[in-house]
Design a protein around this motif. Structure first.
Motif, mmCIF file in Angstrom:
data_model
loop_
_atom_site.group_PDB
_atom_site.id
_atom_site.type_symbol
_atom_site.label_atom_id
_atom_site.label_comp_id
_atom_site.label_asym_id
_atom_site.label_seq_id
_atom_site.Cartn_x
_atom_site.Cartn_y
_atom_site.Cartn_z
ATOM 1 N N GLU A 105 0.827 -1.206 0.000
ATOM 2 C CA GLU A 105 0.000 0.000 0.000
ATOM 3 C C GLU A 105 0.867 1.264 0.000
ATOM 4 O O GLU A 105 0.628 2.196 -0.776
ATOM 5 N N MET A 106 1.891 1.298 0.847
ATOM 6 C CA MET A 106 2.777 2.460 0.900
ATOM 7 C C MET A 106 3.541 2.625 -0.414
ATOM 8 O O MET A 106 3.697 3.742 -0.913
ATOM 9 N N SER A 107 4.017 1.513 -0.966
ATOM 10 C CA SER A 107 4.799 1.556 -2.208
ATOM 11 C C SER A 107 3.993 2.107 -3.370
ATOM 12 O O SER A 107 4.495 2.893 -4.188
ATOM 13 N N GLU A 108 2.744 1.691 -3.451
ATOM 14 C CA GLU A 108 1.896 2.161 -4.550
ATOM 15 C C GLU A 108 1.615 3.653 -4.448
ATOM 16 O O GLU A 108 1.491 4.341 -5.459
ATOM 17 N N ARG A 109 1.569 4.169 -3.235
ATOM 18 C CA ARG A 109 1.286 5.589 -3.052
ATOM 19 C C ARG A 109 2.454 6.476 -3.444
ATOM 20 O O ARG A 109 2.273 7.639 -3.794
ATOM 21 N N ILE A 110 3.682 5.929 -3.387
ATOM 22 C CA ILE A 110 4.843 6.716 -3.818
ATOM 23 C C ILE A 110 5.534 6.082 -5.031
ATOM 24 O O ILE A 110 6.684 6.356 -5.331
ATOM 25 N N HIS A 111 4.789 5.217 -5.722
ATOM 26 C CA HIS A 111 5.201 4.676 -7.027
ATOM 27 C C HIS A 111 6.544 3.931 -6.974
ATOM 28 O O HIS A 111 7.453 4.197 -7.764
ATOM 29 N N LEU A 112 6.655 2.991 -6.047
ATOM 30 C CA LEU A 112 7.855 2.165 -5.963
ATOM 31 C C LEU A 112 7.629 0.850 -6.694
ATOM 32 O O LEU A 112 6.552 0.267 -6.613
ATOM 33 N N ALA A 113 8.648 0.391 -7.387
ATOM 34 C CA ALA A 113 8.544 -0.816 -8.210
ATOM 35 C C ALA A 113 8.420 -2.073 -7.356
ATOM 36 O O ALA A 113 8.777 -2.092 -6.177
ATOM 37 N N ARG A 114 7.928 -3.148 -7.969
ATOM 38 C CA ARG A 114 7.707 -4.419 -7.271
ATOM 39 C C ARG A 114 8.992 -5.003 -6.669
ATOM 40 O O ARG A 114 8.956 -5.532 -5.552
ATOM 41 N N PRO A 115 10.154 -4.927 -7.357
ATOM 42 C CA PRO A 115 11.373 -5.480 -6.744
ATOM 43 C C PRO A 115 11.712 -4.822 -5.406
ATOM 44 O O PRO A 115 12.235 -5.490 -4.507
ATOM 45 N N ILE A 116 11.412 -3.550 -5.258
ATOM 46 C CA ILE A 116 11.684 -2.853 -3.993
ATOM 47 C C ILE A 116 10.726 -3.352 -2.921
ATOM 48 O O ILE A 116 11.108 -3.561 -1.767
ATOM 49 N N GLN A 117 9.469 -3.583 -3.294
ATOM 50 C CA GLN A 117 8.490 -4.124 -2.359
ATOM 51 C C GLN A 117 8.934 -5.510 -1.875
ATOM 52 O O GLN A 117 8.859 -5.818 -0.685
ATOM 53 N N ASP A 118 9.397 -6.336 -2.823
ATOM 54 C CA ASP A 118 9.849 -7.689 -2.471
ATOM 55 C C ASP A 118 11.067 -7.646 -1.547
ATOM 56 O O ASP A 118 11.184 -8.433 -0.611
ATOM 57 N N SER A 119 11.967 -6.695 -1.833
ATOM 58 C CA SER A 119 13.159 -6.541 -1.001
ATOM 59 C C SER A 119 12.777 -6.140 0.421
ATOM 60 O O SER A 119 13.322 -6.675 1.392
ATOM 61 N N ALA A 120 11.809 -5.226 0.544
ATOM 62 C CA ALA A 120 11.344 -4.789 1.865
ATOM 63 C C ALA A 120 10.688 -5.950 2.616
ATOM 64 O O ALA A 120 10.883 -6.102 3.829
ATOM 65 N N ALA A 121 9.922 -6.767 1.903
ATOM 66 C CA ALA A 121 9.259 -7.916 2.528
ATOM 67 C C ALA A 121 10.287 -8.927 3.042
ATOM 68 O O ALA A 121 10.120 -9.511 4.121
ATOM 69 N N LYS A 122 11.360 -9.142 2.300
ATOM 70 C CA LYS A 122 12.408 -10.075 2.725
ATOM 71 C C LYS A 122 13.117 -9.574 3.983
ATOM 72 O O LYS A 122 13.448 -10.350 4.878
ATOM 73 N N VAL A 123 13.348 -8.254 4.021
ATOM 74 C CA VAL A 123 13.977 -7.661 5.211
ATOM 75 C C VAL A 123 13.054 -7.832 6.411
ATOM 76 O O VAL A 123 13.498 -8.189 7.510
ATOM 77 N N PHE A 124 11.755 -7.598 6.210
ATOM 78 C CA PHE A 124 10.789 -7.764 7.305
ATOM 79 C C PHE A 124 10.799 -9.199 7.815
ATOM 80 O O PHE A 124 10.726 -9.440 9.017
ATOM 81 N N LYS A 125 10.894 -10.154 6.900
ATOM 82 C CA LYS A 125 10.937 -11.573 7.276
ATOM 83 C C LYS A 125 12.150 -11.875 8.154
ATOM 84 O O LYS A 125 12.054 -12.591 9.158
#
Length: 305
Positions: free
Chosen positions: A112-132
């Motif tokens: 949701e945050m990424s879409e609001r500031i137009h961040l690409a999917r690879p960045i979202q995936d990278s953030a999810a991996k860090v969260f994990k």
């Protein structure tokens, strides 16, 4: 299949009936072989969606950040659902372990945050991996899920070379800049890693693009900011303030002038902060500009503030 042939027409080229699983002689229709297994895609669709581009009955790709390999079944309950459906959904939520529940929630927040500031999917995936990684380490236990997700997104942006400011991340979340900053520091400590220090050049292209400034102004602003740091003119000033002040100076010397207020709205810096940083640059302006810059407003006529 190559060893099969029709006893009546041995030279005939046999054909396969994939639907029935048979090998048939085209000359007489004799079934020479049967019960073939069709290894092609199964195109039968069990979805109510008629507009789907791929009706094959296969699951989603495995998600490495989900503990159950993302093979769980989601039970959706809509308006007018029966008591049994509601009970199944409640049971599913109870059976999902706490880690997967947190992970699932975090992925939604990051997306949701990424879409609001137009961040690409690879960045979202990278953030999810860090969260994990952080979730598994239990280092941020007690911190809100949203603060952790926001900090992971900030970390991923820095790591992938497309940094966003704390203010930008804070603007699309519901947590304070202070909370995000604390989580970010804990992430660095937990992962035992360091990321490159951000500089004004990291933001220059995006800020100038959002201000619709030509490449000549962007080049000049980049040179001004870099030279100002080398000459130690802007000690203790943030890279964002330096970038904003450099853009202000370069634009004021060109035909594409932008006010400190306009630049501040894009950079997330206060108008007064930009002008104060600009005052540090002004006395050395002549040596800050690149030699090839074409002045529309001479250095001597640049605004005093």
């Amino acid at each position: 299949m190559s060893s099969l042939q029709c006893p009546i027409h041995p030279d005939a080229n046999l054909i396969e009936d994939h639907r029935a699983g048979d090998i048939i002689c085209p000359e007489c229709g004799l079934v020479v072989g049967d019960r073939l297994v069709d290894v092609g895609t199964e195109w039968r669709s069990f979805s109510n969606e008629k507009s789907g581009t791929d009706p094959s009955r296969v699951g989603a790709p495995e998600n490495p950040v989900m503990g159950a390999s993302d093979l769980s079944t989601s039970i959706m309950v809509g308006f007018g659902a029966s008591d049994s459906s509601q009970g199944l959904a409640n049971a599913q939520r109870k059976n999902m372990n706490n880690s997967d529940r947190q992970m699932n929630q975090a992925i939604g927040i990051i997306r949701e945050m990424s879409e609001r500031i137009h961040l690409a999917r690879p960045i979202q995936d990278s953030a999810a991996k860090v969260f994990k990684q952080i979730l598994d380490s239990k280092a941020l236990r007690g911190r809100s899920n949203e603060a952790q997700a926001a900090a992971c997104l900030y970390f991923a942006c820095r790591k992938e070379g497309v940094p966003r400011t704390f203010k930008e991340i804070c603007a699309v979340s519901r947590v304070s800049k202070k909370d995000i900053g604390k989580c970010f520091k804990l992430i660095l400590r937990t992962l035992e890693t360091s990321i490159e220090q951000i500089t004004s050049a990291d933001f220059m292209s995006r800020f100038c693009g959002n201000l619709d400034l030509p490449i000549a102004v962007q080049t000049a602003a980049t040179r001004i900011a870099k030279k100002a740091v080398e000459l130690d003119l802007v000690a203790a000033r943030s890279p964002i303030s330096i970038a904003a002040a450099a853009i202000y100076m370069a634009s004021q010397a060109s035909k594409d002038k932008r006010t400190a207020k306009e630049i501040g709205e894009v950079a997330g810096a206060a108008e007064q902060t930009i002008k104060q940083t600009y005052k540090f640059l002004l006395p050395r302006a002549r040596e800050l500009f690149p030699p090839e810059f074409k002045f529309v407003t001479p250095v001597e006529q640049l605004p005093a503030s």
